[in-house]
Scaffold this active site. Structure first.
Site, mmCIF file in Angstrom:
data_model
loop_
_atom_site.group_PDB
_atom_site.id
_atom_site.type_symbol
_atom_site.label_atom_id
_atom_site.label_comp_id
_atom_site.label_asym_id
_atom_site.label_seq_id
_atom_site.Cartn_x
_atom_site.Cartn_y
_atom_site.Cartn_z
ATOM 1 N N SER A 139 -4.561 -33.555 34.760
ATOM 2 C CA SER A 139 -4.425 -34.303 33.202
ATOM 3 C C SER A 139 -2.710 -34.217 33.163
ATOM 4 O O SER A 139 -2.037 -33.196 33.388
ATOM 5 C CB SER A 139 -4.986 -33.250 32.438
ATOM 6 O OG SER A 139 -4.597 -33.612 31.159
ATOM 7 N N LYS A 165 -5.631 -38.302 34.769
ATOM 8 C CA LYS A 165 -5.921 -38.600 33.353
ATOM 9 C C LYS A 165 -4.751 -38.674 32.715
ATOM 10 O O LYS A 165 -3.653 -37.826 32.754
ATOM 11 C CB LYS A 165 -6.616 -37.480 32.893
ATOM 12 C CG LYS A 165 -6.659 -37.304 31.062
ATOM 13 C CD LYS A 165 -7.926 -36.286 30.641
ATOM 14 C CE LYS A 165 -7.592 -35.324 29.974
ATOM 15 N NZ LYS A 165 -8.549 -34.503 29.466
ATOM 16 N N LYS A 167 -2.430 -38.506 29.125
ATOM 17 C CA LYS A 167 -2.749 -38.215 27.453
ATOM 18 C C LYS A 167 -1.823 -39.587 26.713
ATOM 19 O O LYS A 167 -0.993 -39.924 27.333
ATOM 20 C CB LYS A 167 -1.959 -36.991 27.068
ATOM 21 C CG LYS A 167 -2.573 -35.663 27.664
ATOM 22 C CD LYS A 167 -3.823 -35.250 26.973
ATOM 23 C CE LYS A 167 -4.348 -33.845 27.551
ATOM 24 N NZ LYS A 167 -5.798 -33.637 26.770
ATOM 25 N N ASP A 193 -6.859 -39.830 27.598
ATOM 26 C CA ASP A 193 -7.187 -38.857 26.366
ATOM 27 C C ASP A 193 -6.514 -38.889 25.053
ATOM 28 O O ASP A 193 -5.115 -38.719 25.464
ATOM 29 C CB ASP A 193 -7.224 -37.440 27.141
ATOM 30 C CG ASP A 193 -7.765 -36.420 26.119
ATOM 31 O OD1 ASP A 193 -8.321 -36.824 25.208
ATOM 32 O OD2 ASP A 193 -7.938 -35.111 26.508
ATOM 33 N N GLU A 218 -11.073 -40.766 26.215
ATOM 34 C CA GLU A 218 -11.534 -39.485 25.733
ATOM 35 C C GLU A 218 -11.049 -39.229 24.236
ATOM 36 O O GLU A 218 -9.886 -39.450 23.995
ATOM 37 C CB GLU A 218 -11.052 -38.434 26.515
ATOM 38 C CG GLU A 218 -11.523 -37.013 26.406
ATOM 39 C CD GLU A 218 -10.808 -35.886 27.461
ATOM 40 O OE1 GLU A 218 -10.354 -36.503 28.388
ATOM 41 O OE2 GLU A 218 -10.984 -34.825 27.088
ATOM 42 N N ASP A 243 -14.887 -35.175 23.382
ATOM 43 C CA ASP A 243 -14.481 -33.850 23.792
ATOM 44 C C ASP A 243 -14.543 -32.961 22.713
ATOM 45 O O ASP A 243 -15.453 -32.184 22.289
ATOM 46 C CB ASP A 243 -12.921 -33.903 24.181
ATOM 47 C CG ASP A 243 -12.393 -32.670 24.546
ATOM 48 O OD1 ASP A 243 -12.936 -31.511 24.553
ATOM 49 O OD2 ASP A 243 -11.087 -32.541 25.120
ATOM 50 N N LYS A 267 -16.491 -28.236 27.804
ATOM 51 C CA LYS A 267 -15.211 -27.273 27.856
ATOM 52 C C LYS A 267 -15.918 -25.873 27.468
ATOM 53 O O LYS A 267 -16.600 -25.985 26.189
ATOM 54 C CB LYS A 267 -14.146 -27.421 26.908
ATOM 55 C CG LYS A 267 -13.259 -28.507 27.602
ATOM 56 C CD LYS A 267 -12.253 -28.569 26.693
ATOM 57 C CE LYS A 267 -11.078 -29.423 27.316
ATOM 58 N NZ LYS A 267 -10.511 -30.102 26.026
ATOM 59 N N GLY A 295 -10.567 -29.027 31.037
ATOM 60 C CA GLY A 295 -9.541 -27.776 31.231
ATOM 61 C C GLY A 295 -8.729 -27.382 30.052
ATOM 62 O O GLY A 295 -8.398 -28.221 29.076
HETATM 63 MG MG LIG Z 1 -9.485 -33.743 25.725
#
Ligand SMILES: [Mg+2]
Length: 372
Positions: A139, A165, A167, A193, A218, A243, A267, A295
């Site tokens: 991430s 991934k 952000k 995400d 996400e 998520d 998660k 995570g």
């Molecule tokens: Mg997330």
């Protein structure tokens, strides 16, 4: 088993680099670990749990000091009172306390770790996992510029990570995704995400992400917006993954029924523990919905448990289980190593990792033991 004492360890662990999401920036990780001492048929056994709550209540309502208070004041007394404590009964015992899934998950972890150690069984074997390793994704936080982002992503690709991934947040979305796709090609497994940073009226903007062949987007909208995620899903070709919204198997069932998610990020801390996480996996798999393991900047304890969970067959997409070095120069357990895009699932009893007491005390900023 009988719980005899529970020690709450608060640590401050330096991060390799600051981690920025649409919620804010973390410079270091304020960690809450639980060390439970249990009386078992095989004598006293220690079980470890990790609370994934963050320092501030920005990702979710829970935060480290709040979770510690709930554990000490409300959860621990119930567990001390139980004579035949098992991981499978923790959820039911704690049900009268409303909410606080991350606090409850941490407690359940400690019980589960001790129970499996007493039985000499690994968490993977307990789950029925047959894989020995899981693909490792990374991430990537929001960077100060596109050039920096390309450098950071290139570094992770060189290290061998199986999936990237990014952000994103309003204003830092289309351009960075376009740049990464152009620089590293169409074969790179890439997803984004948004951490709930957009609203349904941003659909035209988010639709521009469709051309980049992302695995998924996400949590584009707010945690409670299941219906709006379903409406957004009709306007995008990029699969929507939830998520923050998925707080239990029940919510997961609603999200799937509404068409709000075609992928779920599981998660364990967010859903109240690994047993509820397993139920969500089973539900999603039965409905043909892919899952992957997210995570929360876990230490080696949570990372080990996540690796075992991600070995279940419904985890068909690479998760955020990276090597320890992604976040920490020094971990409190033996380092999790990412090699050839994979992380090995620990084989030892319980979560299969041992806490190093010296490293624990080095990062400790507080320790408090409660007894029944
Ligand atoms: Mg997330």
């Amino acid at each position: 088993m009988k719980l005899r004492s529970l020690t709450l360890h608060r640590l401050r662990m330096p991060l390799v680099s600051p981690f920025t999401t649409s919620f804010g920036t973390e410079e270091d990780k304020y960690v809450l670990l639980l060390e439970g001492s249990f009386e078992t048929d095989r004598g006293r056994i220690t079980g470890w749990g990790e609370c994934v709550a963050m320092e501030l209540p920005l990702y979710s309502a829970e935060y480290v000091d709040g979770a510690a208070e709930v554990i000490e004041r409300w959860l621990a007394p119930t567990l001390f009172a139980a004579d035949d404590l098992t991981a499978e009964t923790v959820g039911e015992l704690l049900e009268p306390v409303v909410g606080h899934p991350m606090a409850k998950a941490a407690v359940e972890m400690a019980v589960l770790d001790a129970q499996l150690r007493a039985a000499g069984v690994s968490f993977a074997r307990y789950l029925g996992v047959t894989r020995t390793a899981v693909p490792s994704g990374v991430s990537v936080g929001i960077q100060s510029s596109v050039d920096t982002l390309l450098e950071v992503v290139g570094g992770y690709i060189d290290e061998g990570y199986a999936r990237i991934k990014l952000k994103i947040e309003p204003g830092t979305d289309i351009a960075p995704v376009e740049a990464v796709r152009r620089e590293f090609g169409d074969d790179l497994l890439l997803q984004v995400d948004a951490n709930a940073a957009y609203s349904l009226s941003d659909a035209p903007l988010l639709r521009r992400l469709d051309e980049f062949g992302l695995l998924l987007i996400e949590q584009p909208l707010a945690e409670s917006d299941l219906r709006q995620h379903a409406e957004l899903a009709e306007q995008l070709s990029t699969p929507i993954c939830l998520d923050e919204s998925i707080t239990s198997a029940q919510v997961a069932a609603d999200a799937i029924a509404l068409g709000a998610a075609s992928v779920i990020n599981i998660k364990p801390g967010r859903v109240g523990g690994y047993l509820e996480a397993r139920r969500i996996h089973d539900l999603a798999r039965a409905n043909g919905v892919a899952v992957w393991c997210g995570g929360m900047l876990e230490t080696g304890i949570g990372r080990a448990a996540n690796a075992a969970l991600a070995g279940l067959p419904g985890f068909t997409l690479p998760g955020d289980i990276s090597g320890s070095k992604r976040f920490y120069d020094l971990d409190i357990t033996a380092e999790t190593v990412m090699s050839d895009g994979e992380v090995a699932i620990p084989e030892g009893p319980g979560f299969g990792v041992e806490v190093d007491p010296q490293i624990l005390s080095r990062f400790s900023v507080g320790e408090h033991t409660v007894t029944g």
